[in-house]
Design an enzyme around this catalytic site. Structure first.
Site, PDB file in Angstrom:
ATOM      1  N   ALA A  71      19.463  47.098  41.559  1.00  0.00           N
ATOM      2  CA  ALA A  71      19.414  46.241  40.382  1.00  0.00           C
ATOM      3  C   ALA A  71      18.046  45.589  40.198  1.00  0.00           C
ATOM      4  O   ALA A  71      17.636  45.304  39.070  1.00  0.00           O
ATOM      5  CB  ALA A  71      20.510  45.182  40.444  1.00  0.00           C
ATOM      6  N   THR A  72      17.319  45.370  41.277  1.00  0.00           N
ATOM      7  CA  THR A  72      15.975  44.802  41.138  1.00  0.00           C
ATOM      8  C   THR A  72      15.112  45.743  40.288  1.00  0.00           C
ATOM      9  O   THR A  72      14.452  45.311  39.332  1.00  0.00           O
ATOM     10  CB  THR A  72      15.313  44.607  42.521  1.00  0.00           C
ATOM     11  N   GLN A 179      26.691  41.608  39.512  1.00  0.00           N
ATOM     12  CA  GLN A 179      27.849  40.894  40.085  1.00  0.00           C
ATOM     13  C   GLN A 179      29.108  41.050  39.236  1.00  0.00           C
ATOM     14  O   GLN A 179      30.154  40.486  39.575  1.00  0.00           O
ATOM     15  CB  GLN A 179      27.524  39.397  40.220  1.00  0.00           C
ATOM     16  N   SER A 197      24.071  47.524  40.598  1.00  0.00           N
ATOM     17  CA  SER A 197      23.603  47.697  41.979  1.00  0.00           C
ATOM     18  C   SER A 197      24.696  48.350  42.820  1.00  0.00           C
ATOM     19  O   SER A 197      25.859  47.968  42.728  1.00  0.00           O
ATOM     20  CB  SER A 197      23.255  46.329  42.565  1.00  0.00           C
ATOM     21  N   THR A 237      12.476  62.268  42.719  1.00  0.00           N
ATOM     22  CA  THR A 237      13.634  63.094  43.081  1.00  0.00           C
ATOM     23  C   THR A 237      14.834  62.198  43.318  1.00  0.00           C
ATOM     24  O   THR A 237      14.737  61.197  44.038  1.00  0.00           O
ATOM     25  CB  THR A 237      13.329  63.898  44.359  1.00  0.00           C
ATOM     26  N   CYS A 323      18.269  34.355  49.093  1.00  0.00           N
ATOM     27  CA  CYS A 323      16.837  34.528  48.862  1.00  0.00           C
ATOM     28  C   CYS A 323      16.078  33.229  49.076  1.00  0.00           C
ATOM     29  O   CYS A 323      14.921  33.223  49.442  1.00  0.00           O
ATOM     30  CB  CYS A 323      16.576  35.006  47.450  1.00  0.00           C
TER      31      CYS A 323
END
Ligand SMILES: *Cc1c(COP(=O)(O)O)cnc(C)c1O
Length: 382
Positions: A71-72, A179, A197, A237, A323
């Protein structure tokens, strides 16, 4: 012994997902971009996975699913990609103050390139201020990026309403649904871009997807130069086993979401009622109803979140967000919902998920009550 209650940080890979992935590491290792039989086999598996992801988020076309590393990357690609492609017309981006760090930092990097970024505030219940959004959305806006579900307090944003606003003004709408997918109904029909994600939905780490609408076609300037895979949007790839794993995770989520959500809601309600009735001066952060059932966030007046965690080392929960918990700054999400500064330091996020049992809920809630009571009894301030 470890009891895991941190499902917003990551989830274990479902064993059924691992099973499905295994052959693609060894026997079926072809490059999905090769024209021979083994390439076609791998490419076929990737498309089956694409279909499963598309089905879960109600996308109409397989080609709308672009695989990424997580997701980042999806958030970076969606926001920078759209802004850089459509920059000639407009200059403004709107997001919210409680987005994931990767969205906030992406927007800050756009600011340093000279774009105007507006960070919309949220109300005390953790829901974005719609009146503010209505005022800010104008003909100079390129993109609105608002997360579907917050990763610290679990609140669900009014995506359909925001979608309507954006459509009325012909503005692109991106949502970080890391989420939300697999936990609540999400509908790609409401948005132009949606980030997913793998490791938040019992799939593998290192894979994600970006939904990119085809009708009308949304164009993105790619982040990487390369072989032009994924419709030229994301070169490289494809990691076939990871793609297959993400697909399987989505299939399981689709089949089990209703039942799982019912089970989690029961555990959540039991947890909240028990904590609030047995301890005084405890506050649930974020709207009680408009939240996903697997994410609880409490502030325990007079005791720091870190101290509670140290007092029950076998329980894996989070104080602040993973984080930011290395720093002493209180969580910016809790600041954004305007809770008292002291309470922001006293918070604990508890994440329930697919493998959480009722016994674990009982154990952890007892442990929290015991630890908070003990710490308060030792505190001269309490
Ligand atoms: C975990 C998370 C991300 C980052 O996802 P990765 O796949 O780990 O890069 C982004 N947004 C939200 C809301 C998240 O919870």
């Amino acid at each position: 012994m470890n009891i895991y209650m941190d499902y917003q940080a990551t989830t274990p890979c479902d064993k059924r997902v691992v099973e499905e992935m295994l052959p693609y590491f060894t026997e079926k290792f072809g490059n999905p971009h090769s024209g021979h039989g083994m390439g076609l086999e791998a490419n076929g598996a990737v498309d089956v996975a694409r279909k499963k992801i598309a089905d879960l988020i109600k996308a109409n076309d397989l080609r709308e699913i672009i695989f990424t590393s997580g997701a980042t990357e999806s958030n970076n690609l969606a926001i920078k990609g759209a802004v850089h492609y459509y920059k000639s017309d407009r200059k403004k981006v709107i997001t919210s103050t409680i987005e994931h760090k990767c969205v906030l930092e992406t927007c800050r990097s756009l600011q340093s390139e000279g774009y105007q970024v507006v960070f919309a505030p949220v109300l005390g219940n953790g829901i974005v201020d719609m009146d503010f959004l209505k005022k800010e959305i104008d003909d100079n806006t390129i993109l609105v990026s608002i997360m579907s579900v917050n990763n610290e307090i679990g609140t669900i944003q009014p995506i359909k309403e925001i979608s309507k606003l954006c459509r009325e003004h012909g503005i692109l709408f991106h949502t970080d649904a890391a989420q939300a997918v697999g936990k609540v109904e999400v509908d790609a029909g409401d948005v132009d871009l949606m980030s997913i994600s793998g490791h938040k939905i019992y799939g593998p780490k290192g894979v994600g997807a970006l939904y990119v609408r085809i009708k009308p076609r949304i164009r993105l300037t790619p982040l990487f130069s390369g072989g032009g895979q994924e419709r030229g949007i994301r070169s490289g790839t494809l990691p076939v086993p990871l793609c297959v794993g993400l697909g399987k995770a989505c299939e399981i989520a689709k089949n089990e979401m209703v039942q799982e959500s019912r089970r989690l809601t029961e555990m959540k309600n039991y947890f909240i009622d028990k904590i609030l009735s047995r301890l005084e001066k405890v506050y649930l952060n974020g709207d009680r109803e408009r939240r996903i059932p697997g994410c609880l966030n409490f502030s325990f007046e007079g005791v720091e979140g870190e101290s509670i965690m140290l007092g029950m080392p076998e329980v894996c929960v989070s104080s602040g967000s993973a984080c930011t918990s290395a720093s002493l700054e209180p969580s910016y999400v809790l600041k954004a919902i305007s809770i008292r500064e002291d309470l922001a330091h006293c918070s604990l996020r508890i994440g329930l998920g697919r493998f959480t049992t009722f016994d674990e809920v009982e154990y952890v809630s007892d442990k929290i009550i015991e630890t908070v009571t003990r710490l308060r009894s030792m505190s001269p301030l309490w």
